[in-house]
Design a protein around this motif. Structure first.
Motif, PDB file in Angstrom:
ATOM      1  N   PHE A  53       0.862  -1.177   0.000  1.00 10.35           N
ATOM      2  CA  PHE A  53       0.000   0.000   0.000  1.00 10.35           C
ATOM      3  C   PHE A  53       0.901   1.230   0.000  1.00 10.35           C
ATOM      4  N   VAL A  54       0.586   2.201  -0.837  1.00 10.59           N
ATOM      5  CA  VAL A  54       1.385   3.425  -0.917  1.00 10.59           C
ATOM      6  C   VAL A  54       0.469   4.623  -0.680  1.00 10.59           C
ATOM      7  N   VAL A  55       0.789   5.407   0.354  1.00 10.31           N
ATOM      8  CA  VAL A  55       0.041   6.632   0.648  1.00 10.31           C
ATOM      9  C   VAL A  55       1.009   7.801   0.478  1.00 10.31           C
ATOM     10  N   GLU A  56       0.774   8.618  -0.545  1.00 12.55           N
ATOM     11  CA  GLU A  56       1.662   9.747  -0.816  1.00 12.55           C
ATOM     12  C   GLU A  56       1.351  10.920   0.116  1.00 12.55           C
ATOM     13  N   ASN A  57       2.411  11.472   0.700  1.00 13.15           N
ATOM     14  CA  ASN A  57       2.284  12.661   1.547  1.00 13.15           C
ATOM     15  C   ASN A  57       3.586  13.440   1.403  1.00 13.15           C
ATOM     16  N   HIS A  58       3.539  14.492   0.627  1.00 20.73           N
ATOM     17  CA  HIS A  58       4.765  15.206   0.257  1.00 20.73           C
ATOM     18  C   HIS A  58       5.031  16.455   1.113  1.00 20.73           C
ATOM     19  N   LYS A  59       4.365  16.532   2.279  1.00 17.38           N
ATOM     20  CA  LYS A  59       4.573  17.700   3.140  1.00 17.38           C
ATOM     21  C   LYS A  59       5.962  17.704   3.765  1.00 17.38           C
ATOM     22  N   LEU A  60       6.464  16.512   4.114  1.00 12.84           N
ATOM     23  CA  LEU A  60       7.791  16.398   4.713  1.00 12.84           C
ATOM     24  C   LEU A  60       8.619  15.406   3.902  1.00 12.84           C
ATOM     25  N   PRO A  61       9.922  15.641   3.797  1.00  9.84           N
ATOM     26  CA  PRO A  61      10.761  14.745   2.977  1.00  9.84           C
ATOM     27  C   PRO A  61      11.149  13.475   3.745  1.00  9.84           C
ATOM     28  N   ARG A  62      10.140  12.724   4.163  1.00 10.69           N
ATOM     29  CA  ARG A  62      10.382  11.539   4.975  1.00 10.69           C
ATOM     30  C   ARG A  62       9.492  10.396   4.496  1.00 10.69           C
ATOM     31  N   VAL A  63       9.988   9.164   4.626  1.00 12.09           N
ATOM     32  CA  VAL A  63       9.222   7.988   4.196  1.00 12.09           C
ATOM     33  C   VAL A  63       9.255   6.938   5.309  1.00 12.09           C
ATOM     34  N   THR A  64       8.110   6.324   5.556  1.00 14.98           N
ATOM     35  CA  THR A  64       7.989   5.285   6.587  1.00 14.98           C
ATOM     36  C   THR A  64       7.500   3.991   5.947  1.00 14.98           C
ATOM     37  N   TYR A  65       8.124   2.884   6.327  1.00 11.09           N
ATOM     38  CA  TYR A  65       7.763   1.556   5.830  1.00 11.09           C
ATOM     39  C   TYR A  65       7.275   0.711   7.009  1.00 11.09           C
ATOM     40  N   SER A  66       6.089   0.126   6.876  1.00 12.61           N
ATOM     41  CA  SER A  66       5.522  -0.704   7.943  1.00 12.61           C
ATOM     42  C   SER A  66       5.124  -2.050   7.374  1.00 12.61           C
ATOM     43  N   LEU A  67       5.736  -3.099   7.909  1.00 13.09           N
ATOM     44  CA  LEU A  67       5.481  -4.457   7.440  1.00 13.09           C
ATOM     45  C   LEU A  67       4.750  -5.233   8.530  1.00 13.09           C
ATOM     46  N   VAL A 222       4.371   5.147   3.511  1.00 10.39           N
ATOM     47  CA  VAL A 222       3.720   6.442   3.684  1.00 10.39           C
ATOM     48  C   VAL A 222       4.772   7.530   3.671  1.00 10.39           C
ATOM     49  N   GLY A 223       4.525   8.583   2.880  1.00 12.29           N
ATOM     50  CA  GLY A 223       5.427   9.723   2.925  1.00 12.29           C
ATOM     51  C   GLY A 223       5.746  10.311   1.568  1.00 12.29           C
TER      52      GLY A 223
END
Length: 681
Positions: A53-67, A222-223
């Motif tokens: 699942f990919v949720v785009e959120n471009h407010k902050l330059p950070r990415v989180t991966y949850s498995l 997400v991110g």
């Protein structure tokens, strides 16, 4: 300057008039539920079954991966504790990196990676995406499971379990679950020192190869990332993950007792009782009633405005806080309420828990309570959206729990739409004041005889087993006889009476530091001194005479009040049991219990205002344990012989003054040596 002053006065006056027009006796009308703009996740599935699942959120330059791994609950049996350590073992190093090298590589890019038996998480700035996923994949697919890491984790876990045995909040969790679900159920089994010792590296390797499979895995991203970027990275790092069959496990759904069940755990050192009242029932996470049930739980015990808090704390003053929750589950849901109260009001507090559960079931929720609960839950929901992990969890939960696709988008709207009639109907359907399990950890002598009012009473041990208290059928066994057998076992009256002075030195370890405990007793002079030091530094000293007890710490001396001093008065007698009769100490035999699987006579000893319970081995006569409110719990783990007298060699001391139990090992004992006046200061 004058103009500014006039302006300020005018402004203040205007505000005062406006504020005066507000009726503060009424809650403001709630506004409409805000629109929650949670992006719809893009989804794709790899050939190996990994769903992404990919949720785009471009407010902050950070990415989180949850498995997340979707496996059934498992029964660990004689390996209980395995799953609690899987995550730490995964993070213990890989085939190409030691733990230190892995930690350094993660820190170098300011990232985070963590793992458990059913999940793993990683996050970093976007510019380190590729390095992060390379490290994340290394952890997930090339774990080394080093023996050194397991040895360290086992030692830490066993130490923690020892501390938990003296923590009433930990005890009640163990006992509540064991009594509610049974130890042969994944939700009821407990880890012990023995089961943790049983763990081997191969157990972790077997768990990993059995359950870490992409076809039961869900990955939320997400991110600040596009779907195209996510596909490229996931294919690069996760497409080689081999799928495989994962075993299924089916477990019976636990059911509530028929009639109330009262489970008591005796902890004589407790000044408070920890109470838990609740029951299991059926409520799946995707049930349409869940949102309304959350509101009911908030009204019942969600915070300072809840019914339990207002009743038990604000009205009755029984506790600092009383709380409750209702947790849906695929296998079983639970309603749980809890508080810590004074021993003297344990029965009264239990009555109030049941009263509030009954009242909730009688459709008594008011519009004010409903509005307040909605506002509180809406605020918590809104704050949770600040965390990227929340959005990831939403995406995965929607799939795992089979929720409507717009469940979280419409959460506030659906909650806001709940009417007073609907919430009272839901409360009546799910909350009840009967068929409960009441679990209490405390000094049961103070309240056990009153608890039969609430249901069938059963006593449990701190390890979640029904207490086996055997009656003594041999009429010749008396409390006085048990004490005499003990005196014979350690050397006999003649030898013991001849002991007039004693010096004993013990050592204990606290957080890697060695503590030396020295005890000096001169019965002829009627003086005893107990000192504790670390190296050359004296941490504390207690001077005991027949008239008073003086404690010194950090250079400050204080005479202890009579009740506190009573616990130290026994130090004046090297073998206090010799003088029980002449000092008027009262003894009472209280059946046979268990200490470390050994049958032991329980003798209640009342010495003035201090009452303790002493446990003596049925087989050997040796003392095994002492429990008292004043001094806590002392367990004797072994004896050694000094001048033909048996004395404790290793003891474990646990009380409210210690963050963890203290294990003291005797290093030296000197009997009938001359003690100088200097040593008795």
């Amino acid at each position: 300057m004058k103009k500014i002053s006039i302006y300020l006065l005018t402004f203040i006056g205007t505000c005062t008039v406006a504020l005066a027009q507000v009726d503060r006796s009424q809650y403001p009308e709630p506004g409409p539920a805000p629109q929650i703009n949670i992006g719809d996740p893009a989804t794709f599935t790899l050939d190996n079954g990994l769903k992404v699942f990919v949720v785009e959120n471009h407010k902050l330059p950070r990415v989180t991966y949850s498995l997340v791994l979707d496996r059934d609950p498992i029964l660990e049996g004689d390996k209980a504790g395995l799953t609690s350590l899987v995550g730490d073992m995964l993070m213990g190093g890989t085939a190409t990196r030691s733990k230190d090298e892995l930690d350094e590589a993660i820190d170098r890019i300011g990232a985070y990676i963590g793992a458990s038996s059913t999940s793993a998480n990683a996050s970093s700035l976007k510019k380190y995406n590729d390095q992060l996923l390379e490290l994340f994949a290394d952890v997930l697919f090339h774990p080394a499971f080093p023996q050194t890491e397991l040895d360290k984790l086992k030692k830490q876990t066993i130490s923690s379990l020892a501390a938990d045995k003296d923590d009433p909040n930990s005890i009640i969790g163990v006992v509540r679950n064991a009594a509610m679900y049974g130890k042969d159920h994944p939700y009821g089994e407990i880890e012990t020192e023995k089961t943790v010792e049983n763990l081997h590296v191969d157990d972790f390797k077997h768990y990993y190869t059995t359950y870490f499979k992409p076809n039961i895995a869900y990955l939320a991203i997400v991110g600040d990332i596009t779907v195209a970027e996510a596909k490229q990275l996931v294919n690069k790092h996760f497409s080689g993950w081999q799928k495989g069959d994962v075993p299924k496990h089916e477990w019976p759904s636990p059911t509530a007792p028929k009639g109330n069940k009262v489970v008591l755990v005796n902890r004589p050192a407790s000044a408070q009782s920890v109470i838990s009242v609740g029951y299991p029932f059926d409520l799946k996470p995707n049930n349409p009633d869940v949102i309304a049930v959350n509101v009911v739980a908030e009204i019942l015990g969600g915070g300072a405005s809840s019914r339990l808090f207002q009743n038990l704390r604000e009205d009755k003053g029984y506790t600092y806080g009383a709380y409750g929750s209702i947790n849906p589950g695929k296998l079983v849901a639970t309603l749980s309420t809890n508080a810590s109260v004074r021993n003297a009001v344990t029965d009264s507090a239990t009555q109030e828990f049941i009263h509030e559960l009954n009242r909730m079931a009688e459709k008594t929720i008011t519009q004010g309570e409903l509005d307040l609960a909605k506002a509180s839950l809406a605020g918590s929901f809104g704050r949770s959206l600040e965390q990227p992990s929340t959005i990831a969890n939403f995406a995965i939960n929607t799939e795992l729990q089979q929720l409507p696709k717009d469940y979280y988008k419409n959460y506030l709207k659906n909650m806001d739409g709940i009417t007073l009639d609907q919430i009272n109907e839901i409360a009546a359907n799910y909350v009840r004041g009967h068929d409960l399990q009441v679990t209490i950890v405390g000094k049961t002598d103070d309240f056990a005889d009153k608890m039969g009012t609430f249901g069938t009473v059963q006593f449990y041990t701190v390890t979640g087993d029904p207490e086996v208290k055997m009656d003594i059928t041999d009429a010749s066994v008396t409390a006085e006889g048990v004490i005499e057998k003990y005196l014979d076992a350690i050397g006999g009256r003649e030898k013991l009476v001849a002991v007039k002075t004693m010096k004993a030195v013990s050592e204990a370890e606290i957080q890697g530091m060695t503590i030396v405990i020295e005890q000096v007793v001169d019965q002829g002079k009627g003086i005893a001194v107990q000192s504790t030091r670390m190296g050359d530094m004296v941490l504390s000293k207690v001077l005991v005479t027949k008239d008073k007890v003086t404690a010194t710490a950090q250079g400050q001396s204080q005479e202890l009040p009579a009740e506190a001093a009573a616990a130290y008065q026994a130090l004046l007698y090297i073998f206090p049991e010799l003088t029980y009769q002449e000092r008027g100490v009262k003894l009472a035999l209280d059946g046979i219990g268990k200490v470390n699987e050994e049958d032991a006579y329980k003798v209640k000893v009342t010495d003035g205002s201090n009452t303790s319970t002493e446990y003596f081995s049925v087989a050997t006569g040796l003392k095994l344990k002492t429990e008292s409110t004043l001094s806590g719990e002392t367990t004797i783990n072994g004896y050694a012989t000094y001048e033909r007298i048996q004395l404790p060699e290793t003891v474990t001391i646990a009380n409210q003054m210690m963050p963890v139990p203290l294990k003291a090992v005797t290093k030296e004992v000197v009997i009938n040596v001359e003690i100088s006046d200097e040593e008795l200061k």
